[in-house]
Design an enzyme around this catalytic site. Structure first.
Site, PDB file in Angstrom:
ATOM      1  N   HIS A  88      -1.397  -3.391  12.124  1.00 53.35           N
ATOM      2  CA  HIS A  88      -1.057  -2.256  11.276  1.00 53.35           C
ATOM      3  C   HIS A  88      -0.347  -1.183  12.094  1.00 53.35           C
ATOM      4  CE1 HIS A  88      -1.204   0.535   7.887  1.00 53.35           C
ATOM      5  NE2 HIS A  88      -1.332   1.457   8.832  1.00 53.35           N
ATOM      6  N   HIS A 148      13.040  -4.752   5.218  1.00 52.87           N
ATOM      7  CA  HIS A 148      13.613  -5.422   4.050  1.00 52.87           C
ATOM      8  C   HIS A 148      14.782  -6.274   4.545  1.00 52.87           C
ATOM      9  CE1 HIS A 148      11.760  -2.858   0.790  1.00 52.87           C
ATOM     10  NE2 HIS A 148      11.674  -1.989   1.787  1.00 52.87           N
ATOM     11  N   ASP A 165       9.618 -10.230  -1.521  1.00 54.99           N
ATOM     12  CA  ASP A 165       9.322  -8.971  -2.200  1.00 54.99           C
ATOM     13  C   ASP A 165       8.981  -9.277  -3.654  1.00 54.99           C
ATOM     14  OD1 ASP A 165      10.150  -5.731  -1.565  1.00 54.99           O
ATOM     15  OD2 ASP A 165       9.823  -6.320  -3.644  1.00 54.99           O
ATOM     16  N   CYS A 197      -1.689  -5.092   4.982  1.00 59.84           N
ATOM     17  CA  CYS A 197      -2.788  -5.669   5.772  1.00 59.84           C
ATOM     18  C   CYS A 197      -3.565  -6.681   4.923  1.00 59.84           C
ATOM     19  CB  CYS A 197      -3.722  -4.576   6.283  1.00 59.84           C
ATOM     20  SG  CYS A 197      -3.099  -3.695   7.750  1.00 59.84           S
ATOM     21  N   HIS A 257       2.903   0.678   5.768  1.00 60.43           N
ATOM     22  CA  HIS A 257       2.753  -0.354   6.805  1.00 60.43           C
ATOM     23  C   HIS A 257       4.180  -0.783   7.123  1.00 60.43           C
ATOM     24  CE1 HIS A 257       0.469  -4.156   8.351  1.00 60.43           C
ATOM     25  NE2 HIS A 257       1.758  -4.330   8.650  1.00 60.43           N
ATOM     26  N   CYS A 277      -4.970  -1.028   3.188  1.00 58.88           N
ATOM     27  CA  CYS A 277      -3.516  -1.162   3.250  1.00 58.88           C
ATOM     28  C   CYS A 277      -3.056  -2.451   2.562  1.00 58.88           C
ATOM     29  CB  CYS A 277      -3.071  -1.142   4.716  1.00 58.88           C
ATOM     30  SG  CYS A 277      -1.358  -1.603   4.965  1.00 58.88           S
ATOM     31  N   HIS A 289       7.615  -2.201   7.566  1.00 54.79           N
ATOM     32  CA  HIS A 289       8.189  -3.430   7.014  1.00 54.79           C
ATOM     33  C   HIS A 289       9.702  -3.364   7.051  1.00 54.79           C
ATOM     34  CE1 HIS A 289       7.405  -0.610   3.713  1.00 54.79           C
ATOM     35  NE2 HIS A 289       8.468  -1.083   3.115  1.00 54.79           N
ATOM     36  N   ASN A 332      12.757   1.541   5.491  1.00 62.89           N
ATOM     37  CA  ASN A 332      12.505   2.856   4.919  1.00 62.89           C
ATOM     38  C   ASN A 332      11.392   3.527   5.714  1.00 62.89           C
ATOM     39  OD1 ASN A 332      14.405   2.497   2.823  1.00 62.89           O
ATOM     40  ND2 ASN A 332      12.910   1.342   1.630  1.00 62.89           N
TER      41      ASN A 332
HETATM   42  P1  AMP Z   1       9.212   0.550   0.602  1.00 61.06           P
HETATM   43  O1  AMP Z   1       9.646   1.328  -0.600  1.00 61.06           O
HETATM   44  O2  AMP Z   1      10.254   0.450   1.671  1.00 61.06           O
HETATM   45  O3  AMP Z   1       7.871   1.019   1.115  1.00 61.06           O
HETATM   46  O4  AMP Z   1       9.058  -0.932   0.097  1.00 61.06           O
HETATM   47  C1  AMP Z   1       7.882  -1.462  -0.411  1.00 61.06           C
HETATM   48  C2  AMP Z   1       8.233  -2.795  -1.015  1.00 61.06           C
HETATM   49  O5  AMP Z   1       7.029  -3.519  -1.201  1.00 61.06           O
HETATM   50  C3  AMP Z   1       8.925  -2.699  -2.381  1.00 61.06           C
HETATM   51  O6  AMP Z   1      10.204  -3.332  -2.305  1.00 61.06           O
HETATM   52  C4  AMP Z   1       7.960  -3.447  -3.306  1.00 61.06           C
HETATM   53  O7  AMP Z   1       8.633  -4.191  -4.303  1.00 61.06           O
HETATM   54  C5  AMP Z   1       7.203  -4.332  -2.336  1.00 61.06           C
HETATM   55  N1  AMP Z   1       5.869  -4.751  -2.763  1.00 61.06           N
HETATM   56  C6  AMP Z   1       4.897  -3.968  -3.301  1.00 61.06           C
HETATM   57  N2  AMP Z   1       3.793  -4.706  -3.550  1.00 61.06           N
HETATM   58  C7  AMP Z   1       4.075  -5.978  -3.152  1.00 61.06           C
HETATM   59  C8  AMP Z   1       3.341  -7.199  -3.158  1.00 61.06           C
HETATM   60  N3  AMP Z   1       2.084  -7.282  -3.605  1.00 61.06           N
HETATM   61  N4  AMP Z   1       3.963  -8.317  -2.695  1.00 61.06           N
HETATM   62  C9  AMP Z   1       5.233  -8.249  -2.245  1.00 61.06           C
HETATM   63  N5  AMP Z   1       5.967  -7.135  -2.202  1.00 61.06           N
HETATM   64  C10 AMP Z   1       5.399  -6.001  -2.652  1.00 61.06           C
HETATM   65 ZN    ZN Z   2      -1.461  -2.235   7.145  1.00 64.41          ZN
END
Ligand code: AMP
Ligand code: ZN
Length: 116
Positions: free
Chosen positions: A46, A101, A30, A7, A97, A4, A99, A86
């Site tokens: 997780h 925003h 982000d 994670c 995982h 993940c 999260h 989301n």
């Molecule tokens: P979601 O579409 O709600 O699952 O959001 C996933 C978010 O993770 C997106 O806004 C991506 O830009 C962000 N993301 C993906 N990889 C990374 C990373 N390595 N570091 C920080 N943010 C990330």
């Molecule tokens: Zn995770």
């Protein structure tokens, strides 16, 4: 090792710009910000999504919500913020995982709409 992405960020295996951390949660920028302030807040544990939240996770999620205002302010969004979680395929959740925003900036921000 977990597969993940978040994670791995929690474990320090993938770098991130951390803004807040305690025993329960981690906030980081982000990688593809959609607003001047775009922070992700994740539980260290997780949890796949809101759809898989257990009753025992309620305190953890409550602690996370209670930190969002301080994190938004520390990131530079002083007059408020948007919080988006989301969830699942219909919610266009890409990282599996849980999260939050945290979106903000010096000016009022519109809702986050997926680019694709
Ligand atoms: P979601 O579409 O709600 O699952 O959001 C996933 C978010 O993770 C997106 O806004 C991506 O830009 C962000 N993301 C993906 N990889 C990374 C990373 N390595 N570091 C920080 N943010 C990330
Ligand atoms: Zn995770």
């Amino acid at each position: 090792m977990s597969a993940c992405l978040f994670c791995k960020i929690v474990a320090g295996e993938i770098p991130a710009t951390k803004l807040y951390e305690d025993e329960d949660m981690l906030a980081f920028k982000d990688i593809d910000p959609q607003r001047p302030v775009h922070v992700l807040l994740v539980p260290k544990k997780h949890i796949t999504s809101l759809a898989s939240l257990a009753a025992e996770d309620a305190l953890l999620v409550g602690k996370m919500l209670a930190k969002t205002n301080d994190i938004a302010r520390a990131a530079g969004s002083l007059g408020g913020f948007r919080l988006i979680i989301n969830t699942g395929e219909i919610g266009q959740q890409e990282v599996q995982h849980l999260h939050m925003h945290i979106l903000g900036g010096p000016q009022p921000v519109g809702p986050m709409v997926k680019k694709h």
